[in-house]
Design an enzyme around this catalytic site. Structure first.
Site, PDB file in Angstrom:
ATOM      1  N   SER A  49      -3.334  19.464   7.400  1.00  0.00           N
ATOM      2  CA  SER A  49      -4.042  19.889   8.605  1.00  0.00           C
ATOM      3  C   SER A  49      -3.912  18.796   9.647  1.00  0.00           C
ATOM      4  O   SER A  49      -4.046  17.608   9.338  1.00  0.00           O
ATOM      5  CB  SER A  49      -5.525  20.153   8.305  1.00  0.00           C
ATOM      6  N   GLU A  50      -3.633  19.201  10.892  1.00  0.00           N
ATOM      7  CA  GLU A  50      -3.271  18.207  11.913  1.00  0.00           C
ATOM      8  C   GLU A  50      -4.405  17.262  12.282  1.00  0.00           C
ATOM      9  O   GLU A  50      -4.170  16.229  12.906  1.00  0.00           O
ATOM     10  CB  GLU A  50      -2.738  18.905  13.163  1.00  0.00           C
ATOM     11  N   ASN A  51      -5.645  17.594  11.883  1.00  0.00           N
ATOM     12  CA  ASN A  51      -6.735  16.666  12.157  1.00  0.00           C
ATOM     13  C   ASN A  51      -6.811  15.543  11.114  1.00  0.00           C
ATOM     14  O   ASN A  51      -7.685  14.695  11.178  1.00  0.00           O
ATOM     15  CB  ASN A  51      -8.083  17.403  12.252  1.00  0.00           C
TER      16      ASN A  51
END
Length: 217
Positions: A49-51
């Site tokens: 997940s890009e976070n």
């Protein structure tokens, strides 16, 4: 003959079947995040997940949510054994560096040549939301798209050429809609599956680009 469209969960379950063991996969915001709930337990799939998460799992049971465990869509997730957390910048370095095998994204439009539009409709009152879409579209080794086949107004989302602002060019490999599965190939858009009861001619009439019927070997 009548046919039944696939639900969002059915689309997610169908995509999960095509994710190979050992793959590193980013699930985009919206429908793609549902895929984590359908990955079989006997597969080792490393969800990104890009976070800043790697190796997260399905949604937690009700009452067991951890407010510090969320994906990029701000949905609660669980972490698998060996999962890790890292800086947003490191996460984008993974995306841009070609370290992801598959990115599963949503779409406003997909063109016959694999061009993708999924961050802005170009309308004056629309809120642009690019996020990491451009990085994923060009950084992942394969790009899968999940989308309704047509808009709420009945307009095709699979088109000959994009009319919305471009996210990535020639980046889409496979499209999963509520009606069919399409491979984007140098020869054209090949329909490899469609829902029961839907004729190829009817599917073509709902599509803004020429299709090739590859449902029969």
């Amino acid at each position: 003959m009548s046919y039944q469209k696939l639900s969002r969960d059915q689309i997610a379950a169908r995509v999960a079947q095509d994710i190979p063991d050992g793959a590193y996969v980013n699930l985009g915001i919206g429908l793609p995040t549902k895929i984590s709930n359908y990955l079989p337990a006997d597969k080792d799939v490393f969800l990104h997940s890009e976070n800043g998460l790697l190796a997260f799992g399905p949604a937690p049971a009700k009452g067991e949510e951890d407010p510090e465990l969320i994906n990029a869509g701000k949905e609660y997730v669980t972490m698998l054994t060996g999962g890790s957390f890292f800086h947003h910048g490191d996460s984008f370095a993974m995306m841009r560096g070609g370290h992801l095998d598959i990115a599963v994204l949503g779409a406003f439009q997909v063109a016959a040549n694999g061009d993708l539009a999924n961050w802005h409709t170009g309308a004056a009152d629309a809120l642009p939301a690019v996020g990491g879409a451009m990085d994923l579209a060009v950084g992942a080794k394969k790009v899968f798209i999940t989308t309704d086949h047509v808009t709420k107004q009945g307009e095709p989302k699979i088109v000959e050429e994009l009319t919305y602002p471009v996210t990535g060019k020639h980046c889409v490999d496979r499209i999963y809609t509520d009606l069919c599965v399409i491979d984007v190939t140098p020869e054209g858009l090949k329909v490899i599956e469609k829902v029961d009861g839907l004729s190829f001619e009817e599917l073509q009439s709902l599509t803004g680009a020429q299709l090739i019927d590859a449902t029969h070997p």
